[in-house]
Design a protein around this motif. Structure first.
Motif, short mmCIF file in Angstrom:
data_model
loop_
_atom_site.label_atom_id
_atom_site.label_comp_id
_atom_site.label_asym_id
_atom_site.label_seq_id
_atom_site.Cartn_x
_atom_site.Cartn_y
_atom_site.Cartn_z
N ALA A 155 -1.72 21.92 15.19
CA ALA A 155 -2.76 22.10 14.17
C ALA A 155 -2.26 21.68 12.79
CB ALA A 155 -3.21 23.56 14.15
N ARG A 156 -1.01 22.00 12.49
CA ARG A 156 -0.45 21.60 11.19
C ARG A 156 -0.29 20.09 11.09
NH1 ARG A 156 4.52 25.29 11.75
NH2 ARG A 156 5.38 24.10 10.00
N ALA A 157 0.12 19.47 12.17
CA ALA A 157 0.25 18.02 12.16
C ALA A 157 -1.11 17.35 12.00
CB ALA A 157 0.92 17.55 13.46
N ARG A 158 -2.11 17.86 12.70
CA ARG A 158 -3.45 17.28 12.58
C ARG A 158 -4.03 17.50 11.18
NH1 ARG A 158 -4.00 18.83 18.24
NH2 ARG A 158 -4.75 20.89 17.61
N ALA A 159 -3.74 18.65 10.57
CA ALA A 159 -4.21 18.91 9.21
C ALA A 159 -3.61 17.90 8.24
CB ALA A 159 -3.85 20.33 8.79
N ALA A 160 -2.33 17.59 8.41
CA ALA A 160 -1.69 16.59 7.56
C ALA A 160 -2.32 15.22 7.76
CB ALA A 160 -0.19 16.53 7.85
N GLU A 161 -2.63 14.89 8.99
CA GLU A 161 -3.29 13.61 9.27
C GLU A 161 -4.64 13.55 8.60
OE1 GLU A 161 -3.89 10.76 13.15
OE2 GLU A 161 -4.25 12.91 13.42
N ASP A 162 -5.42 14.63 8.67
CA ASP A 162 -6.74 14.66 8.06
C ASP A 162 -6.66 14.53 6.54
OD1 ASP A 162 -7.87 14.97 10.55
OD2 ASP A 162 -8.12 17.14 10.39
N GLN A 163 -5.56 14.99 5.95
CA GLN A 163 -5.42 14.95 4.50
C GLN A 163 -4.89 13.61 3.99
OE1 GLN A 163 -2.99 18.55 4.27
NE2 GLN A 163 -4.59 19.54 3.05
N GLY A 164 -4.61 12.69 4.88
CA GLY A 164 -4.21 11.35 4.46
C GLY A 164 -2.74 11.04 4.54
N TYR A 165 -1.94 11.96 5.09
CA TYR A 165 -0.52 11.65 5.28
C TYR A 165 -0.37 10.62 6.40
CZ TYR A 165 0.51 15.60 2.24
OH TYR A 165 0.58 16.44 1.15
N ASN A 166 0.68 9.81 6.30
CA ASN A 166 0.91 8.73 7.26
C ASN A 166 2.07 8.98 8.21
OD1 ASN A 166 0.37 7.24 4.30
ND2 ASN A 166 -1.02 6.64 5.95
N PRO A 203 0.83 -1.20 0.00
CA PRO A 203 0.00 0.00 0.00
C PRO A 203 0.87 1.25 0.00
CG PRO A 203 0.02 -0.99 2.18
CD PRO A 203 0.73 -1.96 1.26
N PHE A 204 0.32 2.33 -0.53
CA PHE A 204 1.04 3.59 -0.50
C PHE A 204 1.17 4.10 0.93
CE2 PHE A 204 -0.16 4.14 -5.04
CZ PHE A 204 1.09 4.49 -5.54
N ARG A 205 2.29 4.78 1.19
CA ARG A 205 2.46 5.56 2.41
C ARG A 205 2.92 6.95 2.00
NH1 ARG A 205 5.60 4.13 7.28
NH2 ARG A 205 7.37 3.49 5.99
N PHE A 206 2.51 7.95 2.76
CA PHE A 206 2.82 9.33 2.41
C PHE A 206 3.44 10.06 3.60
CE2 PHE A 206 -1.02 8.01 0.08
CZ PHE A 206 -0.50 7.98 -1.21
N GLU A 216 -4.34 16.46 -2.86
CA GLU A 216 -5.24 16.13 -3.97
C GLU A 216 -4.80 14.84 -4.67
OE1 GLU A 216 -6.46 19.42 -6.52
OE2 GLU A 216 -5.47 20.79 -5.14
N VAL A 217 -3.50 14.61 -4.71
CA VAL A 217 -2.99 13.37 -5.29
C VAL A 217 -3.30 12.18 -4.38
CG1 VAL A 217 -0.92 12.17 -6.12
CG2 VAL A 217 -1.15 14.66 -6.46
N ILE A 218 -3.10 12.39 -3.07
CA ILE A 218 -3.42 11.33 -2.11
C ILE A 218 -4.87 10.89 -2.25
CG2 ILE A 218 -3.67 10.83 0.36
CD1 ILE A 218 -1.27 12.61 0.89
N ALA A 244 3.78 13.61 17.25
CA ALA A 244 3.25 12.30 17.63
C ALA A 244 2.20 12.43 18.73
CB ALA A 244 4.38 11.38 18.08
N GLN A 245 2.40 13.38 19.64
CA GLN A 245 1.44 13.58 20.72
C GLN A 245 0.14 14.20 20.21
OE1 GLN A 245 3.94 15.93 23.32
NE2 GLN A 245 4.50 14.16 24.57
N ALA A 246 0.21 14.95 19.11
CA ALA A 246 -0.97 15.62 18.57
C ALA A 246 -1.76 14.75 17.60
CB ALA A 246 -0.57 16.92 17.87
N THR A 247 -1.17 13.65 17.12
CA THR A 247 -1.79 12.83 16.10
C THR A 247 -1.57 11.35 16.41
OG1 THR A 247 0.17 12.62 14.68
CG2 THR A 247 -1.20 14.61 14.39
N ASN A 248 -2.11 10.51 15.54
CA ASN A 248 -1.84 9.07 15.61
C ASN A 248 -0.83 8.64 14.55
OD1 ASN A 248 -3.72 8.34 17.74
ND2 ASN A 248 -5.35 8.81 16.28
N LEU A 249 -0.16 9.60 13.93
CA LEU A 249 0.75 9.33 12.83
C LEU A 249 2.09 8.79 13.31
CD1 LEU A 249 0.15 12.50 10.63
CD2 LEU A 249 -0.90 10.25 10.39
N ARG A 250 2.78 8.12 12.40
CA ARG A 250 4.17 7.79 12.62
C ARG A 250 5.00 9.06 12.42
NH1 ARG A 250 5.19 2.60 13.13
NH2 ARG A 250 7.42 2.90 12.74
#
Length: 277
Positions: free
Chosen positions: A23-34, A5-8, A271-273, A55-61
């Motif tokens: 806020a910027r980290a959460r925005a990236a998470e909402d847009q599909g970044y991993n 699978p793709f990862r971004f 938009e590509v994601i 990492a504390q603000a999101t569930n992302l790696r």
């Protein structure tokens, strides 16, 4: 072989306030970044504290892209890597390279050395850091990413890393950008000897047309025209749909499934994601 699978990944470079950074980290998470990534250059914020906050603000790696091995002693690096691995509950990826900005070494009052000496330092720092991590009671072992374009560093990465990253220079050479990238993927596959290695591509420019991206500085450095540089794999030109098709082809033909971009292209690449997920 099953298609990965793709990862971004997205590199957040300039932390502001704690609330702005979150806020910027959460925005990236909402847009599909991993993965939230952070660079390691003097004159920029250090990567570790920012990654912990992301990492504390999101569930992302989170991951470094890329640590400069020449600026880190294994004892200190192992300490920081182990702490971040633990504090992110195992969501940290350690990206590292041989270093290529002479200004970083000058600022640290260290010799820049030769490509060969920097590669030997990279090997020593990786081996020393891993040995120290293995000696810890909980044996923290984050995935290792090595980035580079030369044959020897790619062979090292293929033998020792979990992820191999192809930066801008991986598309530069005598052939077309894709020919050069394909040749480097072949080096990795041959040196890996059957090891399962994930492949990452660092994208440094995105635009609807060639005229939308500023390639003047790179053109001066390389002697290549903007049209030639626009053929580099790390320069994505076209509509979101066209770029998505290009990345699908890279995944199908080359096995590259992990794509990293800088924050300046966060919304554009989102938009590509959307086309790929």
């Amino acid at each position: 072989m099953e298609t990965a699978p793709f990862r971004f990944g997205i590199s957040l470079q300039t932390p502001g306030s704690s609330s702005d950074w979150a806020a910027r980290a959460r925005a990236a998470e909402d847009q599909g970044y991993n993965v939230i990534q952070s660079a390691d250059h003097l004159g920029m914020p250090g990567p570790f504290l920012g990654l912990l906050a992301a990492a504390q603000a999101t569930n992302l790696r989170v991951g470094t892209y890329l640590l400069n091995a020449g600026l880190h002693a294994p004892a200190y690096l192992a300490r920081d890597v182990a702490d971040l691995h633990r504090l992110t509950d195992g969501r940290f990826e350690m990206g590292i390279g041989a270093g290529f900005f002479e200004s970083d070494y000058q600022a640290a009052d260290l010799p820049f050395g030769t490509p060969g000496s920097r590669l030997r330092t990279l090997e020593r720092v990786i081996a020393g850091t891993r040995e120290l991590l293995a000696a810890e009671q909980d044996k923290p072992n984050p995935p290792l990413m090595i980035g580079g374009a030369g044959k020897r560093i790619l062979e090292l990465a293929a033998r020792t890393a979990d992820i191999v990253s192809f930066p801008m220079a991986a598309g530069l050479g005598q052939g077309t950008g894709e020919q050069e990238l394909t040749a480097r993927v072949d080096i990795v596959r041959q040196a890996a000897g059957g090891r399962n290695v994930e492949l990452n591509l660092f994208v440094f420019m995105i635009g609807a047309t060639v005229s939308d991206v500023d390639l003047r500085d790179l053109s001066s450095m390389t002697g290549k025209s903007a049209e030639q540089l626009a053929e580099l794999p790390g320069v994505l030109i076209g509509s979101p749909h066209q770029i998505a098709d290009t990345l699908r082809r890279y995944r199908e033909e080359l096995g590259i499934n992990y794509i990293s971009v800088t924050e300046s292209y966060r919304d554009t690449f989102a938009e590509v994601i959307a086309q790929l997920t």
